[in-house]
Scaffold this motif. Structure first.
Motif, mmCIF file in Angstrom:
data_model
loop_
_atom_site.group_PDB
_atom_site.id
_atom_site.type_symbol
_atom_site.label_atom_id
_atom_site.label_comp_id
_atom_site.label_asym_id
_atom_site.label_seq_id
_atom_site.Cartn_x
_atom_site.Cartn_y
_atom_site.Cartn_z
ATOM 1 N N LEU A 152 -37.713 9.750 30.862
ATOM 2 C CA LEU A 152 -37.588 10.608 32.040
ATOM 3 C C LEU A 152 -36.709 9.991 33.124
ATOM 4 N N MET A 153 -36.468 8.690 33.073
ATOM 5 C CA MET A 153 -35.595 8.027 34.045
ATOM 6 C C MET A 153 -34.112 8.208 33.705
ATOM 7 N N ARG A 154 -33.813 8.645 32.513
ATOM 8 C CA ARG A 154 -32.425 8.646 32.057
ATOM 9 C C ARG A 154 -31.492 9.639 32.755
ATOM 10 N N PRO A 155 -31.933 10.828 33.151
ATOM 11 C CA PRO A 155 -31.004 11.670 33.910
ATOM 12 C C PRO A 155 -30.553 11.028 35.216
ATOM 13 N N ALA A 156 -31.472 10.353 35.921
ATOM 14 C CA ALA A 156 -31.099 9.665 37.163
ATOM 15 C C ALA A 156 -30.143 8.525 36.873
ATOM 16 N N ALA A 157 -30.422 7.767 35.814
ATOM 17 C CA ALA A 157 -29.535 6.663 35.454
ATOM 18 C C ALA A 157 -28.148 7.178 35.101
ATOM 19 N N ARG A 158 -28.105 8.269 34.347
ATOM 20 C CA ARG A 158 -26.804 8.810 33.966
ATOM 21 C C ARG A 158 -26.030 9.329 35.177
ATOM 22 N N ALA B 224 -50.664 12.785 39.071
ATOM 23 C CA ALA B 224 -50.194 13.794 38.125
ATOM 24 C C ALA B 224 -50.968 13.601 36.831
ATOM 25 N N ALA B 225 -50.767 14.518 35.901
ATOM 26 C CA ALA B 225 -51.360 14.414 34.571
ATOM 27 C C ALA B 225 -50.277 14.735 33.556
ATOM 28 N N ASP B 226 -50.616 14.670 32.270
ATOM 29 C CA ASP B 226 -49.601 14.857 31.233
ATOM 30 C C ASP B 226 -48.818 16.155 31.405
ATOM 31 N N ASP B 227 -49.496 17.212 31.814
ATOM 32 C CA ASP B 227 -48.838 18.516 31.881
ATOM 33 C C ASP B 227 -48.013 18.713 33.146
ATOM 34 N N THR B 228 -48.052 17.751 34.069
ATOM 35 C CA THR B 228 -47.316 17.888 35.332
ATOM 36 C C THR B 228 -46.439 16.682 35.635
ATOM 37 N N SER B 229 -46.505 15.657 34.798
ATOM 38 C CA SER B 229 -45.825 14.401 35.144
ATOM 39 C C SER B 229 -44.321 14.450 34.951
ATOM 40 N N CYS B 230 -43.829 15.239 34.005
ATOM 41 C CA CYS B 230 -42.380 15.286 33.765
ATOM 42 C C CYS B 230 -41.618 15.636 35.032
ATOM 43 N N THR C 228 -29.791 17.103 29.824
ATOM 44 C CA THR C 228 -30.762 17.781 28.954
ATOM 45 C C THR C 228 -31.120 16.970 27.714
ATOM 46 N N TRP C 229 -30.274 15.997 27.368
ATOM 47 C CA TRP C 229 -30.585 15.185 26.201
ATOM 48 C C TRP C 229 -31.915 14.438 26.363
ATOM 49 N N PRO C 230 -32.198 13.786 27.510
ATOM 50 C CA PRO C 230 -33.499 13.129 27.619
ATOM 51 C C PRO C 230 -34.676 14.079 27.436
ATOM 52 N N GLN C 231 -34.553 15.310 27.911
ATOM 53 C CA GLN C 231 -35.657 16.259 27.747
ATOM 54 C C GLN C 231 -35.806 16.672 26.288
ATOM 55 N N ALA C 232 -34.697 16.795 25.565
ATOM 56 C CA ALA C 232 -34.780 17.081 24.128
ATOM 57 C C ALA C 232 -35.492 15.944 23.405
#
Length: 337
Positions: free
Chosen positions: A49-55, A136-142, A212-216
């Motif tokens: 989940l950190m990868r879009p910011a890094a990119r 947050a929880a699993d369903d809201t953490s992304c 979108t690649w990290p989310q995939a």
């Protein structure tokens, strides 16, 4: 909506955006005191989940950014890590063992450690130089982690004069929590339909590019594999034609994530190729989501957030249709998390 607590969701995502000024201040303090590089260290899915910011930083800034596995950093080290490093460690639980060890290691090297956690009274929260806790929880953490890491990247860009529109962008991000609820509501029929389409599929190929690649990768590994025990093959769209295309044949499920940044054509190339070889191509395109008041510039930054919030609805229906709760694990208690 099935298994959805609207107020809880709004509270969590609003809390993530509300941290913007404090996150900005923490980053600016570090830069003004001579920080020369930034490490994103997250274990498993939260690292993805950190990868879009890094990119974003790698594309827009000359500031050095490193994305590493905490476990690999501890055993392998990095010549770049030292007193002039900012280290960002996210962990929903705040207790992830590999991340706790990485925090200790980074501090021993003199680095400044910022942690993003879902719980305050935890090792990662207590022992960091700066901690930001947003329950947050699993369903809201992304969405929560995507937002927090995006703000960190924007703060670096702003302080360095490489993207001065920090305040304008954050003002639009503040609109997102309510807009994401609207997106979920609008997407609900498609989520229910798609869950029915894929509940018996043996495996899926996932692809995306840019943000979108990290989310995939995340949805394939952390939701379908971990939480539903469904086999997947996540592959970056730019690598699709260098191997994975040979797996495409009639009946193979291919799921594409299209965002709104400059890498969109990479996904479109796969989209144009695949339908001639498989009858099961699904495209989730963020350009089709309504986001009133959000500019094209900001839309291009939040594509993974939009996909995460839509796909959560798919997960909610999938666990019911497959009678497999998202919390069910085979080996969780045997692994040192």
């Amino acid at each position: 909506m099935l298994n959805f607590d609207e107020e809880r969701f709004l509270r969590i995502q609003t809390g993530a955006v509300a941290m913007a000024d404090e996150l900005r201040a923490a980053v600016e303090d570090a830069l003004r005191e001579g920080a020369e590089n930034l490490f994103f260290l997250g274990t498993g899915g939260v690292g993805i989940l950190m990868r879009p910011a890094a990119r974003l930083l790698q594309a827009r800034s000359t500031f050095a950014v490193h994305v590493l596995s905490p476990a690999e950093l501890v055993v392998g080290g990095s010549a770049h890590l030292g007193p002039r490093s900012i280290v960002v460690i996210p962990s929903l639980s705040g207790t992830t063992s590999e991340s706790v060890r990485a925090l200790t290691y980074c501090k021993s090297r003199g680095a400044r450690v910022i942690t993003l956690t879902g719980h305050a009274d935890t090792p990662l929260a207590r022992d960091a130089d700066r901690n930001f806790t947003n329950f947050a929880a699993d369903d809201t953490s992304c969405e929560s982690f995507y937002l927090q890491s995006l703000v960190i990247a924007l703060a670096v860009l702003h302080e360095r004069g490489e993207m001065p529109e920090f305040d304008e962008i954050v003002s639009e991000l503040r609109l997102l929590p309510r807009l994401l609820v609207d997106l979920k509501r609008a997407f609900e029929p498609r989520a229910q339909e798609f869950a029915a389409e894929i509940e018996h599929e043996p495996y899926h190929i996932f692809t995306g590019a840019g943000s979108t690649w990290p989310q995939a990768w995340y949805y394939a590994m952390c939701i379908l594999e971990e939480m539903q025990w469904i086999r997947t093959r996540p592959v970056h769209a730019s690598d699709f034609f260098h191997g994975t295309l040979e797996l495409v044949e009639p009946g193979v499920s291919l799921i594409l994530f299209k965002g709104e940044d400059e890498t969109r054509p990479l996904v479109e190339r796969v989209e144009n190729f695949a339908p001639a070889y498989t009858d099961k191509v699904t495209v989730f395109d963020t350009a089709g989501f309504e986001l009133g008041g959000v500019s094209p510039r900001v839309r291009s930054l939040v594509s993974p957030i939009l996909l995460a919030t839509a796909l959560e609805r798919v997960s909610a229906h999938l666990e019911v249709r497959r009678d497999h709760p998202l919390t069910t694990r085979r080996y969780y208690r045997q692994v040192a998390y």
